[in-house]
Write an enzyme that holds these catalytic residues in place. Structure first.
Site, PDB file in Angstrom:
ATOM      1  CD  GLU A 105      28.769  25.539  -5.392  1.00  0.00           C
ATOM      2  OE1 GLU A 105      27.603  25.701  -5.697  1.00  0.00           O
ATOM      3  OE2 GLU A 105      29.757  25.960  -5.309  1.00  0.00           O
ATOM      4  N   GLY A 237      37.875  30.257  -8.989  1.00  0.00           N
ATOM      5  CA  GLY A 237      38.288  31.476  -8.260  1.00  0.00           C
ATOM      6  C   GLY A 237      38.451  30.202  -7.074  1.00  0.00           C
ATOM      7  CB  ALA A 238      38.254  30.656  -3.774  1.00  0.00           C
ATOM      8  CG  MET A 239      33.876  23.910  -3.164  1.00  0.00           C
ATOM      9  SD  MET A 239      32.383  24.596  -3.819  1.00  0.00           S
ATOM     10  CE  MET A 239      31.217  23.935  -2.676  1.00  0.00           C
ATOM     11  CD  GLU A 240      30.068  27.710  -1.715  1.00  0.00           C
ATOM     12  OE1 GLU A 240      29.041  27.688  -2.367  1.00  0.00           O
ATOM     13  OE2 GLU A 240      31.455  28.063  -2.318  1.00  0.00           O
ATOM     14  CG  ASN A 241      34.908  22.409  -0.462  1.00  0.00           C
ATOM     15  OD1 ASN A 241      34.128  21.851  -1.327  1.00  0.00           O
ATOM     16  ND2 ASN A 241      36.229  22.897  -1.120  1.00  0.00           N
ATOM     17  CD  GLU A 273      34.543  30.834  -2.110  1.00  0.00           C
ATOM     18  OE1 GLU A 273      33.746  29.743  -1.785  1.00  0.00           O
ATOM     19  OE2 GLU A 273      34.455  31.100  -2.848  1.00  0.00           O
ATOM     20  CG  HIS A 276      29.448  31.015   0.230  1.00  0.00           C
ATOM     21  ND1 HIS A 276      28.421  30.924  -0.371  1.00  0.00           N
ATOM     22  CD2 HIS A 276      30.352  31.174  -1.207  1.00  0.00           C
ATOM     23  CE1 HIS A 276      28.549  31.359  -1.362  1.00  0.00           C
ATOM     24  NE2 HIS A 276      29.319  31.291  -2.620  1.00  0.00           N
ATOM     25  CD  GLU A 295      27.758  31.254  -5.205  1.00  0.00           C
ATOM     26  OE1 GLU A 295      28.859  32.013  -4.856  1.00  0.00           O
ATOM     27  OE2 GLU A 295      27.851  29.891  -5.309  1.00  0.00           O
TER      28      GLU A 295
END
EC number: 3.4.11.-
Length: 781
Positions: A105, A237-241, A273, A276, A295
């Site tokens: 992203e 911070g994090a990623m919602e894969n 996350e 998401h 978001e």
């Protein structure tokens, strides 16, 4: 028009040399030539049915001359794993090893495989990866098959549902895992070796939160498993894969040795996350203009979930203190943007990941929920998710769903808030039984172009609650009897500020801790904007000096500490507040009080050398200390002993395994009165001893230290290109500079000259923001 059904991807990795070969089949139909996004990849060949197809390559795209076509496009390509950057596919070092991981992203899947890297072009993904036998591989779906081939193995994953390219994930290296189950869904926390002992807390939070969301949304989690993966180097911070969420280690790892703040952060980020997985993954925005949809909603829902599941943490207090506060401040600058912002370039897209898309949008959702009521709001959410699952949607689709669920004209009310930038200050004056209202747009710089908003006001007058929609610049309400008490914006559900002509009527009201926070935060910003003088602000501060609520005390000390950092010789009220509140909170055992005590102690240790000297002796027993006081003790040790403490703090930092512990010690290493020691600490970033991910986080903290600003400025200027290379493809450094410029420039004209004469296109907006904040601070210095 191109339509893609599926990507079938085979990747053969040379883990040691950080390169890979790719073989890709794209199942598609097109009316004309196919244009794929591709950055940094070497395209070897393009074929259909075994025959070569002509193609041309630009810096960022491949033009494939298929003509009208319905079938399978076969592409052979080669890629490299980045060693410095933190987006695309990159190397994430830890200890004396590393993993290969991805972060796509917003527009970085094109650095991994040729694809149409656009959120609306959803497709299924079938991924196979060839790696060394001793390596583990994680992707969005469970492993379907493992086949050995010499000293390597081929790991094939189950096919994904239809999803956007930016949600694809691949991790290669050595991982440890712990697991739990919710129904048929496997919930898994994965870390690099030696870290999994701190994964249980996040695993428990994840299970509770998924269950909460399944009930709230009325839709089950859609994949067979959910990985939560701690990445040793991670920009965000994090990623919602989807099915393989990635986190920086400090956003996922916590246990009984962690501070309250750390546990609350982990819970919040995990919940964000996971939200998401429905709002962003199952239903995705059509284009990045509607990034806020993803978001804002995840931010709002994460606080809603944690507020319900961990009531003792008062998470709506945390919400206004972080999300609403940050958004109000950012939105008071002339460089702000509407929630719904038109973007085209990758740089513009990255700059949307800010306090407006997260905090303002979430605050507007909270305001709308308060207006619609909990159940009608929830009904609208369920309509939205069921209508657009596995597809894409726009902001209009979302508001229309809320209208269907509630029967109220939501689109009409929210239009001002999502299409206009900024927000109003509402002036409230009382004359007998009459409340006079006036609104104008609030600017930190004092004034600017005005705007009128539809403001859903909440008031409590003489103990009676009233709601009123302020649609004009000026209006009035007559309540029929003399007004003895009034408060506006009850519990801070509205995204606006309130200025009273008679504060005594406010103090006659019964104020909740959220009301007090709002009043205090408003008048602090009025002072920064030149709307009230310091005497007025100080009189309000003194009203709250002995308040016993954690949120009020947090805000009070935060504001006074901010002013101390602007001019420590002029703004000294902090010294009256800290001794009293430190003593009070030291006796409390509840978790929120322990968190506040931690903040009070760290602040007192930095600003008062006498207090620091008394606290510094505790460093001898550092390892056995309450985790909530460790940071303060590290700061006190640096302040008290100076150069003599540096090597000991540095060795302690080097010996710690977990980032939570390292961060505490890092704050100590940046708290020295000696400028060269602060610069020595920052220079650890150049050798990799400070992680790439952390440099942007610690720069603002270092700039708050008034004793080392000139030396820090010289360091920053010298290493600007190095920092830009770390955060290339993100807006992270720009946001950092927005926080750093105001403090470094307070007494240094060179800072303004440097940033006005040198162009940094990817950071232009945030640099202007920093300079605007600097102008504001210079008024009060």
């Amino acid at each position: 028009m191109v339509s893609i059904d599926k990507y079938e991807i085979f990747l053969d990795f040379d883990f040691k040399n950080l390169i890979y070969k790719g073989y890709e089949k794209i199942y598609l139909s097109t009316d004309n030539e196919v244009v794929l996004d591709s950055v940094g990849l070497n395209i070897v060949s393009v074929k259909t049915e075994g025959k070569s197809v002509p193609f041309k390559i630009s810096d960022s795209q491949i033009f494939i001359q298929t003509g009208k076509f319905d079938g399978v496009l076969e592409i052979e390509f080669e890629g490299k794993v980045k060693e410095r950057g933190l987006v695309g596919i990159y190397k994430a070092p830890y200890d004396h090893s590393y993993i290969i991981t991805t972060q796509f992203e917003s527009v970085h899947a094109r650095e991994f495989i040729p694809c149409i890297d656009h959120p609306a072009f959803k497709a299924r993904f079938k991924l196979s990866v060839k790696v060394d036998k001793d390596l583990d591989v994680i992707s969005n779906m469970p492993i379907e098959d493992v086949r050995e081939e010499g000293d390597k193995k081929i790991v094939t994953f189950q096919e994904t549902p239809r999803m956007s390219t930016y949600l694809l994930y691949l991790g290669i290296g050595k991982f440890e895992e712990i697991k739990d189950k919710l129904g048929e869904v496997d919930i898994i926390v994965a870390t690099v070796p030696g870290r999994i002992s701190k994964g249980k807390f996040a695993l428990d939070v994840a299970k509770k939160v998924i269950e909460y969301y399944e009930d709230y949304f009325g839709i089950k989690y859609q994949l067979p498993k959910e990985h939560l993966i701690a990445i040793p180097e991670f920009a965000f911070g994090a990623m919602e894969n989807w099915g393989a969420i990635t986190f920086r280690e400090t956003a996922l790892l916590a246990d009984e040795s962690s501070s309250v703040q750390q546990k609350m952060r982990v819970a919040s980020v995990v919940a964000h996350e996971l939200a998401h997985q429905w709002f962003g993954d199952l239903v995705t925005m059509k284009w990045w203009d509607d990034l806020w949809l993803n978001e804002s909603f995840a931010t709002f829902m994460s606080h809603k979930a944690i507020a319900e599941l961990y009531k003792e943490w008062d998470f709506w207090g945390t919400f206004i203190n972080s999300e609403t506060s940050g958004a109000l401040f950012r939105d008071s600058l002339t460089t702000t943007h509407p929630i719904e912002a038109h973007v085209t370039s990758p740089e513009e897209i990255e700059q949307l990941f800010d306090d407006i898309s997260y905090g303002k949008g979430a605050s507007i959702l909270r305001m709308i929920e308060a207006y619609l009521g909990d159940e009608d709001f929830r009904k609208g959410i369920q309509i939205y998710l069921n209508t657009y699952k596995y597809s894409n949607a726009t902001g209009s689709d979302f508001w229309n769903s809320l209208e269907k669920g509630s029967g109220k004209p939501v689109s009409e009310i929210v239009k001002d808030w999502i299409t206009k930038d900024g927000y109003p200050v509402v002036y409230v004056s009382v004359n007998g039984s009459k409340i006079n209202l006036e609104q104008e747009r609030f600017y930190l710089k004092g004034n600017g172009k005005n705007a009128v908003y539809k403001v859903p006001l909440t008031l409590e007058v003489n103990g009676r609650k009233i709601t009123y929609l302020l649609e004009k610049e000026k209006d009035s309400i007559d309540i029929g009897s003399d007004i003895k008490s009034i408060k506006v914006n009850i519990d801070r559900t509205g995204f606006y500020r309130v200025y009273y002509n008679d504060l005594s009527l406010v103090f006659n009201s019964k104020l909740s801790h959220l009301d007090k926070w709002g009043l205090f935060n408003d008048y602090f910003n009025f002072f920064l904007a030149g709307r009230v003088n310091y005497t007025t602000y100080e009189s309000i501060a003194k009203q709250f000096m002995k308040d016993d609520n954690y949120l009020v005390v947090d805000e009070l000390v935060s504001e006074l500490y901010y002013l101390w950092r602007v001019n420590r010789d002029k703004y000294k009220l902090l010294y009256e507040v800290l001794p009293y509140q430190v003593k009070r909170f030291s006796k409390r055992k509840d978790e929120l009080s322990r968190r506040t005590y931690s903040y009070l102690l760290s602040t007192f240790a930095f600003v008062d050398e006498k207090f620091a000297s008394g606290l510094a002796v505790a460093f001898e027993k550092y390892d056995t200390l309450d985790p909530n006081v460790k940071e303060a003790v590290a700061i006190a040790y640096a302040v008290t002993y100076g150069e003599d403490a540096y090597d000991e703090l540095l060795n302690k930092y080097r010996s710690e395994k977990f980032d939570e512990e390292k961060t505490r010690l890092l704050y100590g290493l940046l708290s020295f009165r000696e400028p060269y020691l602060v610069v020595n600490t920052m220079s650890l970033a150049l050798t990799g001893e400070i992680k790439r991910q952390d440099v942007a986080r610690i720069l603002p903290y270092a700039s708050y230290n008034p004793y080392s600003r000139l030396a820090l400025w010289k360091w920053l200027k010298t290493h600007m290109e190095f920092l830009r290379s770390i955060y290339a493809g993100t807006a992270i450094l720009g946001r950092t500079l927005r926080s750093v410029i105001p403090f470094l420039g307070l007494n240094n004209a060179e800072v303004v000259e440097y940033f006005t004469t040198n162009r940094f296109p990817e950071m232009e907006v945030e640099i202007k923001s920093g300079l605007e904040i600097l102008d504001s601070l210079r008024r009060i210095i």
